[in-house]
Each structure stands twice: as structure tokens, then as C-alpha cells.
Design a protein around this motif. Sequence first.
Motif: not given
Lengths: 351, 632
Positions: B367-376, B434-445
Motif C-alpha cells: 500500500d505504500y506504493q498504491y496509496h493515493d495513486t490511480y491504483f486506489v 497508471l497508479g503503479l507507473l507513478g500517477m498519483p490521484r487528484r493530479y490535474f495534470t
Amino acid sequence: MRKWQIVQRFLPILTVMLLLAGCGAPELSALDPSGVVAEKQLSLIILSLAIMVFVFLVVIVIFTYVLIRYRAKPGQEDEIPEQVEGNHKLEIIWTVIPILLLIVLAIPTVMTTFTLAEEAPEEGDAMRVEVVANQYWWEFRYPDHGIVTAQELHIPTGEKVYVTLDSNDVIHSFWVPAIAGKMDNNPGLTNNFWLQADQAMTYDGRCTELCGPSHALMNFKVVAQEPDEFESWVESMQNFEDVAEEEVESEAVALGREVYATNCISCHAIDSTQEGGIGPNLAGFGDREFFAGLFMKPSDDPESANEELKSWIREPYKYKPDNNMPEFPESQISDEELDALVEYLHSLTLE
Amino acid sequence: MSQAKKYTGVMDWLTTVDHKKIGILYLVAGAFFFLLGGIEAMLIRFQLMFPMNDLIGGEAYNQILTMHGTTMIFLAAMPILFGFMNVIIPLQIGARDVAYPFVNALGFWLFLAGGIILNVSWFMGGAPDAGWTAYVPLSTDFSGSGVDFYVLGLQVSGIGTLIGGINFLVTIINMRAPGMTFMRMPLFTWSSFIASGLILFAFPALTVGLALLMFDRVFGTAFFDPGLGGNVILWQHIFWIFGHPEVYILILPAFGIISEVIATFSRKRLFGYTAMVFATLLIGFLGFMVWVHHMFTVGLGPVANAIFAVLTMAIAVPTGIKIFNWLFTMWGGQIRFNTASLFAIGFIPTFVMGGVTGVMLSVPPADYQYHDTYFVVAHFHYVIVGGLAFGLFAAAFYWWPKIFGRMLSERLGKWTFWTFFFGFHFTFFPQHFLGLLGMPRRYFTYMPGQGLELGNMISTIGAIGMAVGSFLFIWNIIVSHRKGAEQAPADPWDGRTLEWSISSPPPEYNFKQSPLVRGIDTLWLEKMAGNKNVTPAEPLSDIHMPSPTIVPLFMSIGLFIAGLSLALRNWLPDVFQNAGIEASATTVVYVGAGVGIGITLICMLIRSLYDDHGYHIHVDELEDDGDKGVKA
């Protein structure tokens, strides 16, 4: 639903999966780890994924069989299916097997959770870094080396780096997918964790806790260097000094220095030991790969990078909404002064 | 006293205390907010279609993402569920109405008042922008006036939800027809009962949290201010002690819907009924034990993380029991494929995918990787859209004839299913990666060249598919309700439970005579015994009905005025200053709050002092529904 429909339904998804798995950026992807922490995390991801794919396949096999075998057929209207109440044996099977699978998952989970929570040893020469998050930039302090930098965290490879996390305003979260997971920077509370990079390269870091309008632009870099290179970086940071007045050769740099002293220095220290500035410490700015967490400095096209730097200084708000840097219109810094300022900033290199 | 007060037209809807009409009000309002939340979702997807897109800036984007989450959870999913619960629960337990019809109406109007307060923020200084979780201190000292609307809107609508939940609890405990023991209740009623219990314990936590947040914002207290000795983590605990059970409040009734629909369209009784009931209870109980899994990266230490990880994994066991019982309900049956059953069948693999990523998320180091990313983001949309929304669509197609007396078009319905189903998977499946590849959630760009373009593009195209599915559903409703469209029979699906034993739509008193319940799937048992309808448990007699009343609406208007006034306290001073108005905005705010609360208190006084005993429908006024052999 027929079998080929199921296949058809999952085929595109599978294709997408393969495509995506192939194209992660190594400096950003959690699937391409280059340090022991990210590796442990990836192995748990793969273990849990394997167990879960097994469960999913069991469900899908039964699901497909049931849908094909027991669909309503014409002429069945008068047959009433047997109204089965349940089956204790089956209930026990699908209670116990998942419990066993979860135990298989839970044991390495708990073990790794404790491993990753290891704190810095009280004594000895452990590598320590303090990360202080601000809206929308990062300050990195090296308490044992007496230096401070911003936006680019330098660490030695092949060594545990003990990190403490703090914040000056809202909650941020420190994430470098390729070498470590993330942990929150909480105002008023200090967090500890450790990370390690095995490969000397520059990794991308992200803020992952919503922290305001420029949350998506609060990026940073982690520069992992071979231990001797790291040592020499530390040394040159410790010895970093602003260009002394009498040594300034170019007139532009001299003018830029003046402009900096009038407009910038109150927020941006260029003393590599001064921590807690209002804006990022710019000691060694000339060597940084990118600035404002947003713009890259491509070495092959310095001219366009300079243009970006200039328009950033003129209108920072336009690029990073809600950030704290004031605008510097022409009335405050003339075009000529701005050119000089950029020249001066580039001269702030580590020798 | 036997004089019926009759209103018609709009007044009928404003004064109704009939659970079926209130249910329809919930459905209509919920659908409206679902469309608003859907538009917000489409804006999010269009902004993320390309890297460095400048369709929406960071400030507007945060407002949109906050309103999307808040609207979908509190103003769309909950009310649509409440709509179905309102209409169906009394029918399934053989009751004439809920226990407290007045409270039921009040609950609806309060929810609507809160929803309006939240949404007018768009026109009054900007919407809330601190995320639906409103983490402090971003939501206290570092955000605009929008968060005031969040606090007060949710506070008002939360009261509505809480009293609605209590009403369902009392209804199910007290209003069951003779013979309807707890272990004979249909699964939808059971799961709604358990969800209402969760509401009873979870919503007070939200109320307290919002009150503390309001005090910090309005009155300068420091519960969450670290500078003054407060603690920023406190809010997260309070929020998730509410927020995690909230997920189960949403998904348990959906489990109930799936259980009904799958049993009906397999022509079999539910496999393992008792196991299903206890699995649901266990999920509800464990739902309160796992909130910290939303906070693994907060830094609570390995002991807390390990304990909550194992507890979270435990929820997979009762959930698995449910999945396998659904599969074995279909096993040996005669599965019919219409829209309702397609949504229920599509629910199973989709929800399993959401469930297994849930187990993956319960592993703290991962979860340290998933948390607050597009995986979640992918995970909870698989649960809430792939689980809950599929369940709601199944419920809509299943119960539409009962609620509205019209049949929805099957042809359009199947188009809705397939576009929505594929659209859904295309939108959210790539987001895991997307989440695992490094895209956090709540990113506008996001930046180009980091391997994130393809996934985002596919995701946006998928979202268009979901939008098309939703519009086909609306079109379906319009087509099916034209004049001369097919009238629904009482029992179009060869149903098993009591709601199918009365006409579609049911008369206002539901059951002419209380039915006698002789087992699980009462109607099916009677049909198998060769009876045309359910055996009545009482002789035909006058039916006592509650009077319609406008008081709940005015009570809610009072709290609406009070809530909106307080929410304006940051924005109104600016307006006054810009317009050159001398008056003190603060005075206006507090006068408004006082007047609003005054209206509500006066309404409560009226309600307390004025006795309304309702009215009676006489035997000779009861509809002759042509059933024979039930005259007692």
C-alpha cells in the motif's frame, strides 16, 4: 453468455495490460524497482496479485460454466428447478480455503511491515536526511553534513538512507515509486522511514497527498550517486560559496547578483547551510536538472530553458497556481535585469 | 378523523408521507445529482485525456474532484439506495408504510437541503476544494470559502441520512407482517437493515467531525491546528471511522439487490440463505474495525499497520462466501438474461476484481506504493461503480415496473448494459497500471514521456462509453413513460417476494390485508402451492393512514436557511465590500442562521402541539384488484 464472448470480453483488457506493463518510465515506475525497499514492496504486490488472480480464475471458471450450462432453454417453462437450501460442506470449503490463502499472504505482510519500519540506529554513521515539505516544494536537510538543498535530493547508492518527514503547512506525502513507497509529511508530527537506491540514476518523486491547487506540480528528483560521487557532491556543497564580488568576471553576472540581492534573497537563500527559507534554497542552482518542480533544463536546448525560467519569474502564478512566489513584472525587474539574473542563477554552480 | 386530506399535483409531492412517493423523490433527486457528478467526472477525464492539458486549471480541478466525490457518495449513491429501500422494504416485509412516515419525509427534505447547500457553492465563491475527505489543515486554513458549504451541506444532509437509517431500523424490527420472522426476510431487507445499523453508528462520527471542523473554521478553535496543540491526524481517524463503514452502507444493500435479482432470474431460492445473512452481519461488524487501512502511510507504526492489515484481509472471507453463494444460486437454475439480470451477472466478476484489489491494498508495504495513486482510484471505482452502480442499475430494471407501473425497454436496456459495462472496464482497468507507473490521484495534470499517456487516453474513451450508457438509460425512461406505453403487470418477473403480490404500482395502502408469511420467498411458496396470491393474515377492514403534511418541508427549509447563512460567512463579506454595502456581513450571516433555526424550532413546536391522528380508508374505498379467494 457463450465462451467466446467471455474470451472476447477479456482479450482487449489483456492487451491493454501487456501494453501498459511494457511502457513504464524506469525513473518513475513502481514496477521497475531499483532498491531493496521497492523490491520488497513489488514482491508483496506480486504475491498478493498471484493469490488474487488464482481466486479470480476460480470464480470465473465456475461463473462461465454456470452461465453456459444453466441458461434458460426453451421448453423448460414447466420444469421447476430444485430449490436447494444450501450445502454445509461447500460453505466450509469456501470459508476455509480463503482463510488459508490469507494466512499465506498475512505472514510476509506482517514481516515486511516491521522490516520497513526500522528506525535509524542511535549511534554510528547512518546516512540521515530530513525532508521538509512546503506548498509546493521540498527542502532536504543533511544534519550530519550541515548542508541544505531543495527540489533535488542527493543520496548515495547501495546504502540505507534514513529519512525523517515533516511539513511546514498542510499534509504532503513523499513518494519515489522506483526506490521506495510513500509516507506522509504531517505538520506537527515527524515520521521516519528508510529507502535505498541500488542504481545510480535520477528518479522522479511526487507529492501524493492533496495539498492545494498545485499539488500535481510538486515534483522532485532523487539523484542517486555512487558513494564517492556523493561524497564529492557533499563536499562541494559544504564549500559552496556565492561568487565573491571581486571575482565576478562578467558584467551581467554582477548585475544579476545585485538584482538577486534586491528581489530574491529574502526568500531564496544561496547559503548552502541555511535551512527553513520561505522559498527553495538555490545553492547549486546552476547544476540542477529542473526548476520549480515543473520545468526541465534540457542540456541540448539551454535557450528555451532560459525563456521558461524568465517567464516563470515574471508570472509564477500562471504556472503553479496558489504558489507563494510573487510576480516580478517589468516595472520591478527590467528585461535587461532579468537576463542578468538568469545569467547569475546559472553561475551558481558547485565547483 | 376519517376525512382524507387530499392534495394534487406539486402539493401532493411536497406534503407526501407515503413511503413510495418519498422513494420516488429520493430516486429523482439522486438521479439529478448523479448526472451532476457524472458531468464532473467527464470534465476530470477530458482534462486528463492529454498530458499538460490546459482545459481546467489546478484550482477548478480541485473543486471538481471534491464535488465529484462528495456528490456521488452523499448525493447520488446514498439517496438512490434510500429510494429503493424506501419503496421496497415495507413491501417486502408486508407493511403499509415505514414506522415514522413524518420522519421519512423529513429525512428526504433534509438530504435535498444539504445537497442544494453543497451545490450552490459553485455560484457563491467556489466549490469546496479539499477533497471529499477534507483533510485538515488543507480544509481549515489553506482552502477557500467552499469548505464551509461542504461542512454545512453535509451536516444538514447527514441528519437526514441518520434519521432515515433509524426509521428503517424501527420499520424492519416492528412492522413485519405476521409470520415474517427475521430469518424469513428477503436479503435486500436484511442487508438494508444491517446498513441502517451501520448508519446509526457511523454517521454520528461524521457529525462530530464536521462540528469540530466547523468550530475550527468558524470560531477559531484548534482541534486540528498543530500550531496550537491540535492534531491533524485526529480528523483522519474521525473521518475514516465514519468513512469506512460508509463504504459498507453503500455496498451491503447492493449485495441485497444482487441476491434478489439472481435468485429471481435463476428461478431458484438463494443458496445458503443463513450463510448469506451471517456473512452480511460479519462484513458490517468488521467494517468498523478496519478504518486505519486508509491511513497506512500516515506513520502510525508497524504494530497498528499490521493489526489493521490482518483485520482488513479478514473481510475477504465473508465477501467470498457471498460470491460463491451467488454462483451456486445460479448453479442448477434456469438463468434468464434480461437487463436486470445482466447487470447482476456483470456485477459478479467486476466486484470480484474490486474485492481482490482490496485485499492487495490491505498489505501495508504494498500500500505504500498504491496509496493515493490511480491504483486506489481504480479499486474503489470497481467497488462503487462496478459493485454499487451495477447493483443500482439491476435494481432499477428489476423494480421499475413495481415502482412506476411501466416496463422499461429491454432492447435499450441491453444497450445500456453493454455500453456501460465495457465503458466501465475501459475507464478503470488501465488506472490500476497508471497508479503503479507513478500517477498519483487528484493530479490535474501529468508530464508527457513518462508512460502515462496511453492509459489516460483509454480511460477517457471508456468514460465516454459510460456516459453513453447513462444517456441510453434516460432515453429508456422517456420512451417507456410515453402515453400508451405498456402497463406493468403485478408480477412481471415470476417474482418470489411479497412486493410482487400486489399491483404495480401498489395502492397507497400497499396491502389490503396484511399478508401471512409462511416461509422464505413467500410469494413463490404460495405459487408453488397453487395459490394465486398470498394468504391474508387479517380480515378486510378500514385502513389507518398518516395525513400528508408540509411541516417536514418547512423544517428542512429552516435548516437550509441556517446552513446556507453560516456557509456564506467567508464569501459574503467580500461581496459586501465589492458592492460597497455598508452593512455588516457577519450580522447578516448570524441573523440568517437564527431565523433558519427559528423556523425549524417553530415547526417542531407545531408538530409537538398539534395532534394529527391520520385518517381511515374505508373498506368500500379499497381497490378491487380482482383477486379471488382472499376475502376473509
